[in-house]
Design an enzyme around this catalytic site. Structure first.
Site, PDB file in Angstrom:
ATOM      1  N   GLY A  57      31.017 -70.146 -65.673  1.00  0.00           N
ATOM      2  CA  GLY A  57      29.683 -69.837 -66.313  1.00  0.00           C
ATOM      3  C   GLY A  57      29.086 -68.427 -66.023  1.00  0.00           C
ATOM      4  CG  ASP A  84      33.677 -68.038 -66.473  1.00  0.00           C
ATOM      5  OD1 ASP A  84      33.248 -67.081 -66.062  1.00  0.00           O
ATOM      6  OD2 ASP A  84      33.451 -69.371 -66.261  1.00  0.00           O
ATOM      7  CB  ILE A  85      35.107 -62.973 -64.304  1.00  0.00           C
ATOM      8  CG1 ILE A  85      35.932 -62.179 -65.608  1.00  0.00           C
ATOM      9  CG2 ILE A  85      35.560 -62.529 -63.036  1.00  0.00           C
ATOM     10  CD1 ILE A  85      35.731 -60.802 -65.408  1.00  0.00           C
ATOM     11  CG  ASP A  91      30.351 -42.690 -72.315  1.00  0.00           C
ATOM     12  OD1 ASP A  91      30.884 -43.051 -71.141  1.00  0.00           O
ATOM     13  OD2 ASP A  91      29.057 -42.189 -71.980  1.00  0.00           O
ATOM     14  CD  GLU A 138      29.009 -41.666 -68.199  1.00  0.00           C
ATOM     15  OE1 GLU A 138      28.869 -42.035 -67.117  1.00  0.00           O
ATOM     16  OE2 GLU A 138      29.545 -42.530 -69.365  1.00  0.00           O
ATOM     17  CB  SER A 188      30.370 -45.131 -67.057  1.00  0.00           C
ATOM     18  OG  SER A 188      29.129 -44.720 -66.874  1.00  0.00           O
TER      19      SER A 188
END
Ligand SMILES: *[C@@H]1O[C@H](CO)[C@@H](O)[C@H](O)[C@H]1NC(C)=O
Ligand SMILES: *[C@@H]1O[C@H](CO)[C@@H](O)[C@H](O)[C@H]1NC(C)=O
Ligand SMILES: *[C@@H]1O[C@H](CO)[C@@H](O)[C@H](O)[C@H]1NC(C)=O
Length: 595
Positions: free
Chosen positions: A569, A550-551, A301, A297, A508
């Site tokens: 939207g 937009d997805i 990051d 992690e 993540s």
């Protein structure tokens, strides 16, 4: 009769000397009906063991803080960008003098000298004091136990319920550690190793040649590198110019360390210009960093936040985890509450990174409501001071497993994620594939049961709700804060871990990338003599809404349902969509020119 009249008179004229409190009249503050899921009772807590008891006094002017936060974060308001200083914020969260006085006299009643022995936060709204288990049990009318989490082998000291004197209830929001168990080590499961995605074996020159031809290389749909993301989200041509002032902060908790060797190897392969760039590692509350024992992690990051925002200076905050537990060792102190530890530290700094990202979270229902509100108000403080606070939305769709409530009734409900559900953070879920992007499987999303819908998202969320009608009615809270706010790529990330290239994914992965992009926008603001963007959401849901890809396909299954569907939207699957840096930057330009 006469006596009681006199007594009444005394009470009424006793402004200087408050009435005697009944410290033995206790009332319950918070309780669980059962041991939180995943934890088991182990043994009574050793009486001599000691820990830091934190008491959150009611913040007297917290409503003013929230009003100020909205005003300085709303592009349509004349105070936009006039962020508050540490002193301003500390003054707003300070408790009422009567609360301080009442608490002090209770502490004295328990033999604690409030002037000598107690640590106070800058605003005085948190006071901390080391106590033994025996003392805490007496003060809170409770019994502490050791609880065990077999899944991770971890142990913590908590209680299933605690009380406070009735006379303190109006003055104290929360006491910790008490009933917040948290998932401790499991918090890191926001990211998944993806062994099924082959790791990248390519010739960087060939890859660059494809990219130079104006196309996003086809391999980016399966194997994501910083190069793919910089092309896709259009940051590739931007050259940061405020690296002497701008900073990006990445949080790490619970023994998730980052390795500089891995970072440099990652740069060498995937971001050669950054080779040699050092990460600033800041240790918080006995936090450590061990280069030899990195966590996936933390490596993920740090590698992606830095690769996107390069050469913006990046700080990794490693907040203390749980030391090994020895059941009969009275000196062990593995009672850390990571958010509070980190927030206490960062809010005490006079200068805070303009962008902060966190890839950890919990199921909202497992965090006591008062605790959620206090932590969320601390994120509001960061926003008011001009920081953009980014969180990942979780990786279990609308909820993990069977999704029963933990209130003893075991009804089925969607399970939102916290702090993703806090209205004062910007929450990021996940997408995948080339242009146009799709939703990526189990994107955390939904509606808070704790926090009401903030007005900045009223229009978009209402539009979505009217679209879905009564689907899932009763499983989610229609008047709650809807999340996520935005999304980012989250599959097939190539990282370097323990010297080798691995594939990894999850929200993540998306959060540090979106944070990197926000950090570049903050850089741009600073180079133009403008304030940083601070709390983003009022801007995102108004003028910036059009600057997101937009997805519109896919959903976020969970709780044995197909989950919510993505639509045109905003939707609780991918929010407003993924960021288009050039469009966002153009909006900033437009505002600067209009000034
Ligand atoms: C690292 O970052 C912290 C937090 O911003 C700052 O106080 C410290 O001075 C930095 N250290 C270095 C060596 O830059
Ligand atoms: C807060 O900052 C002050 C002044 O720098 C310092 O004395 C104090 O120890 C700090 N507290 C914490 C919790 O970091
Ligand atoms: C829904 O959210 C509102 C606003 O936060 C809250 O008052 C209400 O109790 C919630 N409803 C449920 C069923 O949790």
């Amino acid at each position: 009769m006469l006596w009681s009249l006199i007594f009444l008179g005394l009470v009424q004229s006793s402004l200087a000397a408050p009435p005697i409190k009944r410290w033995d009249a206790m009332a319950e503050k918070h309780s669980w009906t059962e041991v939180p899921q995943g934890w088991e009772y182990h043994s009574p807590a050793p009486q001599g063991m000691s820990f830091q008891l934190r008491i959150g006094l009611k913040q007297d002017r917290v409503d003013d803080l929230i009003r100020d936060l909205y005003e300085v974060s709303d592009p349509a308001h004349h105070r936009y960008g006039n962020h508050l200083s540490k002193e301003d914020v500390d003054a707003l969260v300070a408790p009422h003098p009567e609360s301080v006085e009442t608490l002090n006299s209770w502490l004295q009643h328990h033999g604690i000298d409030p002037e000598q022995a107690v640590y106070r936060s800058g605003g005085g709204d948190w006071i901390t004091h080391r106590v033994t288990v025996a003392q805490a049990e007496k003060m809170l009318g409770t019994k502490y136990n050791v609880y065990h989490r077999p899944e991770t082998g971890s142990y913590i000291v908590r209680t299933l319920k605690y009380s406070l004197p009735r006379d303190l209830h109006d003055h104290v929001d929360v006491v910790s550690p008490t009933t917040y168990f948290g998932k401790t080590e499991a918090m890191r499961v926001n990211s998944f190793m993806q062994p099924e995605v082959p790791t990248m074996q390519y010739d960087l020159n060939q890859f660059n040649a494809d990219a130079d031809a104006g196309e996003i290389p086809a391999s980016c749909a399966r194997q994501v590198t910083p190069y793919c993301l910089r092309l896709l989200y259009k940051t590739i041509d931007y050259v940061p110019g405020a690296t002497d002032r701008n900073k990006l902060g990445v949080t790490g908790y619970l023994k998730e360390y980052t390795s500089n060797n891995d970072l440099q190897e990652f740069f060498k392969r995937f971001r050669p210009e950054a080779l040699g760039t050092k990460l600033n590692i800041t240790l918080v509350h006995d936090g450590l960093n061990d280069d030899e024992r990195p966590g996936t992690e933390a490596n993920l990051d740090v590698q992606y936040a830095m690769a996107i925002a390069h050469p913006t200076p990046t700080v990794f905050y490693s907040t203390g985890g749980s030391p090994p537990f020895i059941a009969d060792d009275a000196t062990m102190t593995n009672t850390n509450e990571p958010y509070l530890d980190w927030l206490e530290h960062i809010l005490n700094e006079t200068s805070i990174p303009q962008t902060l990202t966190t890839s950890y979270g919990d199921d909202e229902q497992t965090v006591p409501v008062e605790y959620q509100k206090r932590v969320c108000s601390m994120f509001a403080q960061l926003g008011a001071r001009g920081s953009s606070v980014i969180f990942s939305s979780g990786d279990y769709g609308v909820g993990p497993g069977l999704c029963y409530t933990n209130d003893g009734l075991k009804t089925q409900k969607f399970i939102p994620h916290f702090p993703a559900s806090c209205p004062f953070v910007t929450t990021v879920s996940k997408s995948t594939g080339g242009i146009p992007e799709k939703t990526a499987g189990l994107s955390g999303g939904g509606f808070s049961f704790t926090f009401p819908r903030p007005s900045y998202q009223d229009a978009q969320v209402k539009a979505y709700l009217s679209l879905i009608g009564d689907a899932y009615s009763g499983l989610y809270n229609e008047s709650g804060r809807g999340f996520p706010d935005v999304a980012g790529q989250a599959r097939g990330y190539q990282i370097v871990h323990k010297g080798t290239v691995r594939s990894i994914g999850g929200t993540s992965a998306a959060a540090p990338v979106v944070a990197g992009i926000v950090s570049l926008l903050n850089d741009y603001q600073l180079t133009k003599g403008q304030p940083p963007l601070g709390f983003l959401n009022p801007w995102l849901y108004s003028e910036a809404a059009s600057a997101f890809n937009d997805i519109v396909k896919g959903s976020n299954p969970g709780c044995r349902t197909l989950g919510f569907s993505a639509h045109h939207g905003w939707d609780p699957v991918t929010g407003l969509g993924t960021p288009d840096f050039e469009k966002l930057k153009a909006l900033l330009d437009k505002r600067i020119t209009a000034q």
